[in-house]
Write an enzyme that holds these catalytic residues in place. Structure first.
Site, PDB file in Angstrom:
ATOM      1  N   SER A   1       0.827  -1.210   0.000  1.00  0.00           N
ATOM      2  CA  SER A   1       0.000   0.000   0.000  1.00  0.00           C
ATOM      3  C   SER A   1       0.859   1.257   0.000  1.00  0.00           C
ATOM      4  CB  SER A   1      -0.915   0.012   1.227  1.00  0.00           C
ATOM      5  OG  SER A   1      -1.770  -1.095   1.200  1.00  0.00           O
TER       6      SER A   1
HETATM    7  N1  SAM Z   1      -0.465  -3.703   4.177  1.00  0.00           N
HETATM    8  C1  SAM Z   1      -0.125  -4.620   3.120  1.00  0.00           C
HETATM    9  C2  SAM Z   1       1.082  -4.082   2.371  1.00  0.00           C
HETATM   10  O1  SAM Z   1       1.191  -2.866   2.221  1.00  0.00           O
HETATM   11  O2  SAM Z   1       1.913  -4.871   1.903  1.00  0.00           O
HETATM   12  C3  SAM Z   1      -1.324  -4.702   2.185  1.00  0.00           C
HETATM   13  C4  SAM Z   1      -1.106  -5.540   0.997  1.00  0.00           C
HETATM   14  S1  SAM Z   1      -2.386  -5.641  -0.235  1.00  0.00           S
HETATM   15  C5  SAM Z   1      -3.014  -4.019  -0.416  1.00  0.00           C
HETATM   16  C6  SAM Z   1      -3.679  -6.545   0.587  1.00  0.00           C
HETATM   17  C7  SAM Z   1      -3.329  -7.970   0.916  1.00  0.00           C
HETATM   18  O3  SAM Z   1      -4.502  -8.593   1.457  1.00  0.00           O
HETATM   19  C8  SAM Z   1      -2.904  -8.836  -0.248  1.00  0.00           C
HETATM   20  O4  SAM Z   1      -1.656  -9.410   0.014  1.00  0.00           O
HETATM   21  C9  SAM Z   1      -3.988  -9.918  -0.346  1.00  0.00           C
HETATM   22  O5  SAM Z   1      -3.528 -11.167  -0.770  1.00  0.00           O
HETATM   23  C10 SAM Z   1      -4.474  -9.940   1.088  1.00  0.00           C
HETATM   24  N2  SAM Z   1      -5.814 -10.525   1.282  1.00  0.00           N
HETATM   25  C11 SAM Z   1      -6.913 -10.399   0.511  1.00  0.00           C
HETATM   26  N3  SAM Z   1      -7.933 -11.090   1.046  1.00  0.00           N
HETATM   27  C12 SAM Z   1      -7.462 -11.669   2.191  1.00  0.00           C
HETATM   28  C13 SAM Z   1      -8.032 -12.490   3.203  1.00  0.00           C
HETATM   29  N4  SAM Z   1      -9.307 -12.897   3.177  1.00  0.00           N
HETATM   30  N5  SAM Z   1      -7.259 -12.868   4.231  1.00  0.00           N
HETATM   31  C14 SAM Z   1      -5.961 -12.496   4.309  1.00  0.00           C
HETATM   32  N6  SAM Z   1      -5.363 -11.717   3.377  1.00  0.00           N
HETATM   33  C15 SAM Z   1      -6.107 -11.300   2.342  1.00  0.00           C
END
Ligand code: SAM
Length: 214
Positions: A62
């Site tokens: 993010s």
């Molecule tokens: N704060 C993190 C970063 O900056 O690296 C956010 C990463 S991205 C915006 C959101 C993440 O949420 C992704 O890696 C995605 O795979 C994960 N995600 C989506 N649905 C999910 C779920 N049900 N449980 C756990 N992770 C999930």
């Protein structure tokens, strides 16, 4: 390696301050944690832009301002038990270890969870409990939590996360469609839940039982 990009890091911190981040402990956490260790090596030179970047598997780290905004809203004191949904790169997980007491994090994509574990370890951070699975179900065995942060867009507030919030605790979750959401802050009180709608956000979707379909 860890202290590389010192000038770029300081410029990012100044930019965050100009964009309204005035919590000194949050800015210090950004100074402590090298964001370039949480992005693919081909993107190291862009790691200190205030922008999301691809981390593989269709996911992103993010925007720094978004992480900073979340952390400033939570106003952590260093004692809290915190649950993060969507470990992704692990960068916000690392920031949380600087600001909270105990950090639990869940990621649904095993390869990203593993890469995040390696990045955390490269920064000398071992004090994180990680799980691979559906974060929309929370991590009930370890709750209740003083803070829960959802780092992906949800069609609604996942009910299990509300149940796992401690009285006095707060949940931050972007709620809306796949393309645009509003950040919601929900506080648990003795009598129920107080909900506030905050900034407009754009996150990748939260996929799971209480999220979007894959
Ligand atoms: N704060 C993190 C970063 O900056 O690296 C956010 C990463 S991205 C915006 C959101 C993440 O949420 C992704 O890696 C995605 O795979 C994960 N995600 C989506 N649905 C999910 C779920 N049900 N449980 C756990 N992770 C999930």
């Amino acid at each position: 390696m860890i202290r590389q990009f010192g000038g770029a890091r300081r410029r990012l911190i100044e930019e965050l301050a100009e964009k309204g981040i005035d919590d000194v402990s949050v800015l210090k956490a950004f100074d402590d944690v090298p964001r370039h260790l949480f992005v693919p090596s081909g993107l190291h030179h862009r790691a200190y832009e205030d922008a999301p970047l691809p981390i593989g598997h269709g996911q992103t780290i993010s925007q720094p301002w978004v992480h900073a905004k979340y952390l400033q809203l939570l106003a952590l004191t260093g004692r809290e038990r915190v649950l993060e949904i969507g470990t992704g790169s692990g960068f916000q997980t690392a920031l949380l270890t600087r600001l909270a007491g105990e950090v639990f994090t869940i990621e649904r994509i095993p390869e990203l969870a593993e890469e995040a574990r390696r990045s955390l370890s490269a920064c000398g951070i071992e004090r994180v409990s990680q799980r691979v699975g559906d974060g929309t179900l929370g991590w009930p065995e370890q709750g209740p939590y003083d803070a829960i942060l959802v780092g992906a867009a949800s069609p609604d507030v996942p009910a299990p996360l509300l149940e796992q919030l401690a009285v006095g605790g707060q949940l931050l979750v972007p709620v809306g469609g796949r393309d645009e959401q509003v950040l919601m802050r929900i506080r648990r009180t003795e009598g129920g839940f107080e909900r506030a709608k905050l900034d407009a956000m754009r996150f990748v979707p939260l996929i799971g039982t209480h999220g979007f379909e894959a």
